[in-house]
Design an enzyme around this catalytic site. Structure first.
Site, PDB file in Angstrom:
ATOM      1  N   GLY A 165       8.215  -4.781  -4.892  1.00 42.79           N
ATOM      2  CA  GLY A 165       9.389  -5.457  -4.343  1.00 42.79           C
ATOM      3  C   GLY A 165      10.635  -4.599  -4.247  1.00 42.79           C
ATOM      4  N   HIS A 208       0.260 -15.047   0.730  1.00 44.88           N
ATOM      5  CA  HIS A 208      -0.241 -13.692   0.461  1.00 44.88           C
ATOM      6  C   HIS A 208      -1.733 -13.838   0.156  1.00 44.88           C
ATOM      7  CE1 HIS A 208       0.264  -9.710  -1.989  1.00 44.88           C
ATOM      8  NE2 HIS A 208      -0.895  -9.768  -1.382  1.00 44.88           N
ATOM      9  N   ARG A 292      -7.905   0.731  -4.762  1.00 46.59           N
ATOM     10  CA  ARG A 292      -8.287   0.699  -6.178  1.00 46.59           C
ATOM     11  C   ARG A 292      -8.821  -0.682  -6.517  1.00 46.59           C
ATOM     12  NH1 ARG A 292      -4.259  -2.666  -7.809  1.00 46.59           N
ATOM     13  NH2 ARG A 292      -2.198  -2.351  -6.929  1.00 46.59           N
TER      14      ARG A 292
END
Length: 445
Positions: A165, A208, A292
């Site tokens: 952020g 999201h 990852r």
């Protein structure tokens, strides 16, 4: 197959990797800072090497110390977990130079997808939907004004090297643009040593939603469906679930296909996540790629009965994937338990754990490195446990999580358990009616 894997991380993810290695018959090496000498990952690994003092820069981020630890223990591979060096192209390349297999993306892939502006350009070329905005880095404020007008307000300024952020500013009208431009660049320069900015259309009422993918060394990729990560505070995820209550079969298929297309376009090798913003009309746009394993990977494992760490290791060893896509058969929710005080602005609360009782029962999983008597150091991320529940339906999963949270006892420190317990009763959460803005109106009772 590898004979010995060094786990270049700490806490619950280090312990998680060690467990799978043991099941595969692979020896393990733990590395630790002096602050982590009593952590469970140190105790359960076959070997352990101290790599420095508490500061991450002198231990878990000290590449030379980690490579040295791998060489003196004859480890033939390094698993970086998440965070720290997991998305560091230089470290991936360094492992290759020292003939140690990095269980993760190559330096080229990390460079290609780690810089957000480059990643967006790559995804556009791959035919993956992207948020309208600037084509790469914005040269100066004059160009910034021009792109904002072309894109249409509201817009979001983002740091190209950003994360967590930092370096992000929402701008709703032209007169606020200059201040946002200056402050975002200053914050980005301070946080990342880089003030390059790009711009995107601000997606209203966004969800999201990310797609888990796995790619092998032979150009093949598959997806393992979605996770909804919309409950966030300051762009940090608090809880995740799969399947998403917002998802439809058509949207899942479209997003899954886009994620596989993205992975195969860059010949991605390993486990990764394609993250999307989804608007209220279920239009989805590429946001970023994480090269990852993710913190929230357990919920995917639970709904498809699949060990993602094992798959990472197999792919790194050259084993081809099946190419089959996976879809959730059950419902799973993860609550991140942090050493923070939710009644005091989620202020970090390190200290000694005096009592620790983990919940159990059918469909309850706990990933943690904490125990009674453990001292939580102030030097690292405040997450101390992940509580994962799995059930046949979302309603059953929420009820199971309530029961598990009620059973979960941690004394001696403040934790976010009370927050999660209230979240599970919140009418909007229960209804699946939440976006990334959910926490802006949430108040602890």
């Amino acid at each position: 197959m590898f004979k010995k894997i060094l786990v270049a991380n700490r806490g619950e993810i280090a312990l998680r990797v060690i467990r799978t290695c043991k099941e595969m018959g692979i020896k393990t090496v733990a590395v630790y800072s002096t602050a982590d000498a009593e952590s469970l990952h140190v105790r359960f690994a076959d070997e352990a090497v101290c790599i420095g003092p508490p500061a991450s820069s002198e231990s878990y981020l000290k590449m030379s110390n980690i490579i040295a630890a791998a060489e003196i223990t004859n480890a033939d591979a390094i698993h970086p977990g998440y965070g720290f060096l997991s998305e560091n192209a230089k470290f991936s390349n360094l492992c290759e130079e020292h003939k140690i297999k990095f269980i993760g993306a190559t330096g080229r892939m990390i460079d290609q997808m780690g810089d957000k502006a480059n990643a967006k350009a790559t995804m556009k070329a791959a035919g993956v939907p992207c948020v309208p905005g600037s084509d790469g880095i914005i040269a100066d404020f004059e160009q910034c004004k021009k792109v904002a007008l072309e894109t249409g307000y509201p817009v979001m300024l983002k740091a190209s090297a950003g994360g967590g952020g930092k370096g992000m500013r929402a701008v709703w009208k032209p007169e606020d643009l200059k201040n946002a431009w200056d402050s975002a660049r200053q914050e980005s320069k301070a946080a990342f040593g880089n003030d390059d900015m790009y711009m995107e259309k601000l997606i209203e009422e966004p969800r999201h939603i990310e797609i888990q993918i796995v790619g092998d060394a032979y150009g093949k990729a598959c997806h393992l469906s979605e996770r909804d990560c919309s409950v966030q505070r300051r762009h940090q995820k608090l809880t995740e679930e799969t399947p998403s209550p917002f998802m439809t079969d058509e949207l899942r298929e479209a997003m899954g296909n886009a994620a596989v297309k993205a992975a195969e376009y860059i010949n991605y090798e390993g486990a990764g996540t394609i993250e999307f913003l989804v608007d209220k009309h279920r239009n989805f746009y590429f946001m970023e790629m994480n090269t990852r394993i993710q913190v929230e990977h357990p919920i995917t494992e639970e709904v498809i009965n699949y060990d993602l760490i094992r798959e990472q290791i197999l792919v790194a060893a050259g084993v081809p994937i099946s190419g089959k896509n996976y879809y959730p058969q059950m419902h799973s929710i993860e609550c991140r338990i942090n050493a923070e005080d939710p009644y005091n602005g989620f202020r970090p609360a390190p200290g000694r754990v005096t009592t620790f009782h983990a919940p159990g029962g059918h469909g309850v999983r706990m990933d943690t490195h904490v125990y009674a008597g453990y001292m939580i150091p102030p030097n690292y991320d405040s997450m101390i446990a992940k509580l994962i529940v799995t059930a046949q339906t979302r309603e059953e999963a929420i009820n199971k999580m309530k029961r598990a949270l009620d059973e979960f006892v941690i004394e001696g420190i403040k934790t976010t358990i009370p927050f999660h317990r209230q979240l599970m009763d919140h009418p909007d959460y229960v209804a699946g009616n939440y976006t990334t803005k959910f926490m802006e109106n949430f108040e602890m009772k």
